[in-house]
Design an enzyme around this catalytic site. Structure first.
Site, PDB file in Angstrom:
ATOM      1  N   HIS A 157       0.827  -1.371   0.209  1.00  0.00           N
ATOM      2  CA  HIS A 157      -0.035  -0.147  -0.022  1.00  0.00           C
ATOM      3  C   HIS A 157       0.861   1.345   0.048  1.00  0.00           C
ATOM      4  O   HIS A 157       0.421   2.346   0.646  1.00  0.00           O
ATOM      5  CB  HIS A 157      -0.811   0.078   1.342  1.00  0.00           C
ATOM      6  N   SER A 278      16.654  18.958 -17.140  1.00  0.00           N
ATOM      7  CA  SER A 278      15.506  19.774 -17.726  1.00  0.00           C
ATOM      8  C   SER A 278      15.893  21.060 -18.313  1.00  0.00           C
ATOM      9  O   SER A 278      16.966  21.290 -18.080  1.00  0.00           O
ATOM     10  CB  SER A 278      14.814  20.339 -16.181  1.00  0.00           C
ATOM     11  N   LYS A 284      17.815  19.512 -12.213  1.00  0.00           N
ATOM     12  CA  LYS A 284      16.970  18.235 -12.563  1.00  0.00           C
ATOM     13  C   LYS A 284      17.662  16.944 -12.926  1.00  0.00           C
ATOM     14  O   LYS A 284      18.787  17.001 -13.769  1.00  0.00           O
ATOM     15  CB  LYS A 284      15.940  18.490 -13.400  1.00  0.00           C
ATOM     16  N   GLU A 291       9.747   6.471 -17.133  1.00  0.00           N
ATOM     17  CA  GLU A 291       8.671   7.139 -17.509  1.00  0.00           C
ATOM     18  C   GLU A 291       7.949   6.556 -18.858  1.00  0.00           C
ATOM     19  O   GLU A 291       6.918   6.336 -19.233  1.00  0.00           O
ATOM     20  CB  GLU A 291       8.655   8.611 -17.446  1.00  0.00           C
TER      21      GLU A 291
END
Ligand code: ARG
Length: 480
Positions: A157, A278, A284, A291
Site C-alpha cells: 500500500h 530539464s 534536475k 517514464e
C-alpha cells in the site's frame, strides 16, 4: 501497375483512392526476405513434384535467390505501385524471367503466402524478444549480486511494511521476467507450423508436398487445417499477449525506479547513461526512460486489444480485415524490444544509496511483525502475540523511540504477555535488528542473503544457457 487478379486484357476499374487505401506495401515490405525464402521453398517443391519442369523451377529459385541477395544488400526496391510485397515478388520474377516467372504461383494463394511469410517473421520475433528479456534479466541480476545485504524497506500500500534487501526487490522483477521469457518460448513452439500449401482456403488440387516445404523452411510441421492456416492469427495474438504481460511488469518496475529516484525516497541515483536534465531547471535529473517505458506499455496493451477485436466474429476463412495484423505486430515488436533495451541500460545505471535505504528502516516500526513472531516462538498464540506487539508499538510511539531502542520498562508497560512468556528485553531487541529480521527469512524465495545469492546464481545460469541456445538458433517445441 496491373494487379495479379486483373483480367490481362483490360485495365482494372479500381479507383485510385481505393487502390491506395487497399495497399499494404508500406507495411509488408518488411516481409520481403521471409516471402522470398518461402517462395524459394515453394518453387523447389514444385520442381521436385514435377508440377514445374526441373529447369523452370531452378530458374525461378535462382532468380528468387538473387533477389534475396539484392534485398540483403539494400539493392532491391519494391515497386511502389504494387498492391503488396507478395504481388511485387511475382511481378518482379515475371519481369526478370518472362513466362517462366508466371509459373511460381501454382499450388499457392496470396492467403497462404502472406500467412507463411508472416509466420516465419513471428517465429523470429518470439526468439529475439525472448533473448532481449534475458538481457534485461542479466542487468537485474548483476545489480542484485552487489546488493544482497543492502537493507531497505519493503512496501505494501506504498507504506513501509517489513525489512527486505534491494536484491530481494530486484529478484521480484527477475522472477516475473523469467516467466515472461518462458511465454515467448512457449508461444514460439505453438507457432511452429507452416501454412504454405493451404492455398486460398482449401489447399490445392495439384500434387504439392506440404511436409517438404514445411521442413525446408525449418517448421516443425505443416499446419493441420488449410482454412485455419489462412484465417487464424492466434500466433500473433500470443506474441502480443506475451509482450503485454512483459510490459505490465516493466511498467511496474519502472514505477518503482521512478519512486526510488525521487528526493522523497532518495534510494537511488540514476547515472548519466539513463537520466535527463530539464531545459529550465538546472538541478534536475529525471528518470525519463522509466517514464517512457511505463508510457509505452499503453500502446502494447492497445495493440493486443486491437488484434483480438480484429478477429472477433470474423467469418471463416480469410478476410481483408486480417491485413491490419502486420502493422500492429511490427509496432509491438519494435516497441517491446526497444523498451527492453532501455530497461537494461536503466537498471545498470542505478546507483543505490545504501545509507538512505537503511535509514528508511528507522521509521515506521517495520519490525512489528517480528515482535509477534518472537512471542509465537515463546508459545503465545499468534493473535494474542499480535495484540501485545501492537501495544509495544504504541508504547514506543508514545516514547518517541524505535523498536530497536526498547528497554525493560517498555516491554513491561506495553503488555503482561511479555512477562508471562518470560521474554528477555535484550534478546528481543537484538531479535528486532533489521539485518536479523531479514537473515532469518531464509525459506525458499525469502530475502535472506544466503537465499537471494542462491537465486541469483540460478537465474544467472538459466539466462546464460538460454541465451546460448537462442544464439545457436536452437528450436524447441518440435512435435512432428
Ligand atoms: N495484403 C494482403 C494481406 O496482407 C494480401 C492478401 C490478399 N488476399 C486477398 N484474397 N485479397 O492480407
Amino acid at each position: 501497375m496491373a494487379k495479379l487478379w486483373q483480367d490481362g486484357t483490360k485495365a482494372s476499374g479500381l479507383s485510385p483512392e481505393v487502390e491506395t487505401f487497399l495497399s499494404s506495401l508500406s507495411i509488408d515490405s518488411r516481409l520481403l526476405d521471409e516471402d522470398l525464402q518461402a517462395s524459394i521453398a515453394h518453387a523447389t517443391m514444385l520442381g521436385e513434384r514435377g508440377i514445374l519442369g526441373k529447369q523452370d523451377a531452378e530458374a525461378i529459385a535462382d532468380c528468387l535467390r538473387t533477389m534475396r541477395a539484392e534485398a540483403a544488400a539494400g539493392e532491391l526496391f519494391p515497386d511502389p505501385e504494387s498492391e503488396d510485397i507478395h504481388s511485387f515478388i511475382e511481378a518482379e520474377l515475371t519481369r526478370r524471367l518472362g513466362e517462366v516467372g508466371k509459373a511460381v504461383h501454382a499450388g499457392r494463394s496470396r492467403n497462404d503466402q502472406v500467412a507463411t511469410a508472416f509466420r516465419l517473421r513471428i517465429v523470429k520475433a518470439f526468439q529475439r524478444t525472448e533473448a532481449a528479456v534475458y538481457s534485461a534479466i542479466e542487468a537485474i541480476v548483476q545489480l542484485a549480486e552487489k546488493n544482497s545485504d543492502s537493507l531497505m524497506p519493503g512496501y505494501t500500500h506504498l507504506q513501509r511494511a517489513q525489512p527486505i534487501t534491494l536484491a530481494h526487490h530486484l529478484l521480484a522483477w527477475g522472477a516475473a521476467l523469467e516467466r515472461d521469457a518462458s511465454r515467448f518460448r512457449d508461444g514460439r513452439a505453438r507457432a511452429d507450423e507452416c501454412p504454405l500449401g493451404s492455398g486460398a482456403l482449401a489447399g490445392s488440387g495439384l500434387p504439392i508436398d506440404r511436409e517438404r516445404t514445411a521442413s525446408v523452411l525449418g517448421f516443425a510441421r505443416p499446419s493441420r487445417n488449410t482454412m485455419d492456416a489462412v484465417a487464424d492469427r492466434d500466433a500473433c495474438v500470443e506474441y502480443a499477449a506475451a509482450c503485454a504481460n512483459l510490459m505490465a511488469h516493466l511498467s511496474r518496475a519502472c514505477e518503482d525506479m521512478a519512486l526510488w529516484a525521487s528526493s522523497e525516497y532518495g534510494f537511488v541515483r540514476v547515472g548519466d547513461s539513463a537520466s535527463t536534465g530539464s531545459s529550465i531547471m538546472p538541478q534536475k535529473r529525471n528518470p525519463d526512460p522509466a517514464e517512457l517505458i511505463r508510457g509505452k506499455s499503453a500502446r502494447v496493451f492497445g495493440n493486443l486489444q486491437a488484434l483480438l477485436v480484429l478477429q472477433k466474429g470474423l467469418a471463416y476463412a480469410y478476410n481483408r480485415d486480417l491485413q491490419e495484423d502486420k502493422e500492429l505486430f511490427f509496432d509491438l515488436e519494435t516497441t517491446t524490444t526497444a523498451c527492453l533495451k532501455a530497461f537494461a541500460v536503466l537498471v545498470s545505471a542505478l546507483e543505490p544509496r545504501k545509507d538512505r535505504m537503511r535509514k528508511a528502516l528507522d521509521e515506521g516500526f517495520l519490525e512489528a511483525t517480528d515482535v509477534a513472531e518472537y512471542l509465537v516462538l515463546k508459545g503465545i498464540p499468534f493473535r494474542t502475540a499480535y495484540q501485545a506487539a501492537k501495544a509495544l508499538v504504541q508504547r514506543c510511539l508514545a516514547q518517541d523511540k524505535r523498536l530497536t531502542e526498547l528497554e525493560a520498562e517498555d516491554v513491561g508497560a506495553a503488555s503482561g504477555v511479555f512477562a508471562s512468556a518470560g521474554v528477555s528485553w535484550r534478546e528481543l531487541r537484538a531479535y528486532l535488528e533489521p539485518g536479523a529480521c531479514v537473515a532469518r527469512r531464509n525459506q525458499t524465495g525469502g530475502p535472506a542473503p544466503e537465499r537471494t545469492l542462491e537465486e541469483i546464481a540460478r537465474l544467472k545460469l538459466v539466462a546464460s544457457q538460454r541465451m546460448k541456445e537462442l544464439r545457436s538458433g536452437f528450436r524447441d517445441g518440435r512435435t512432428k
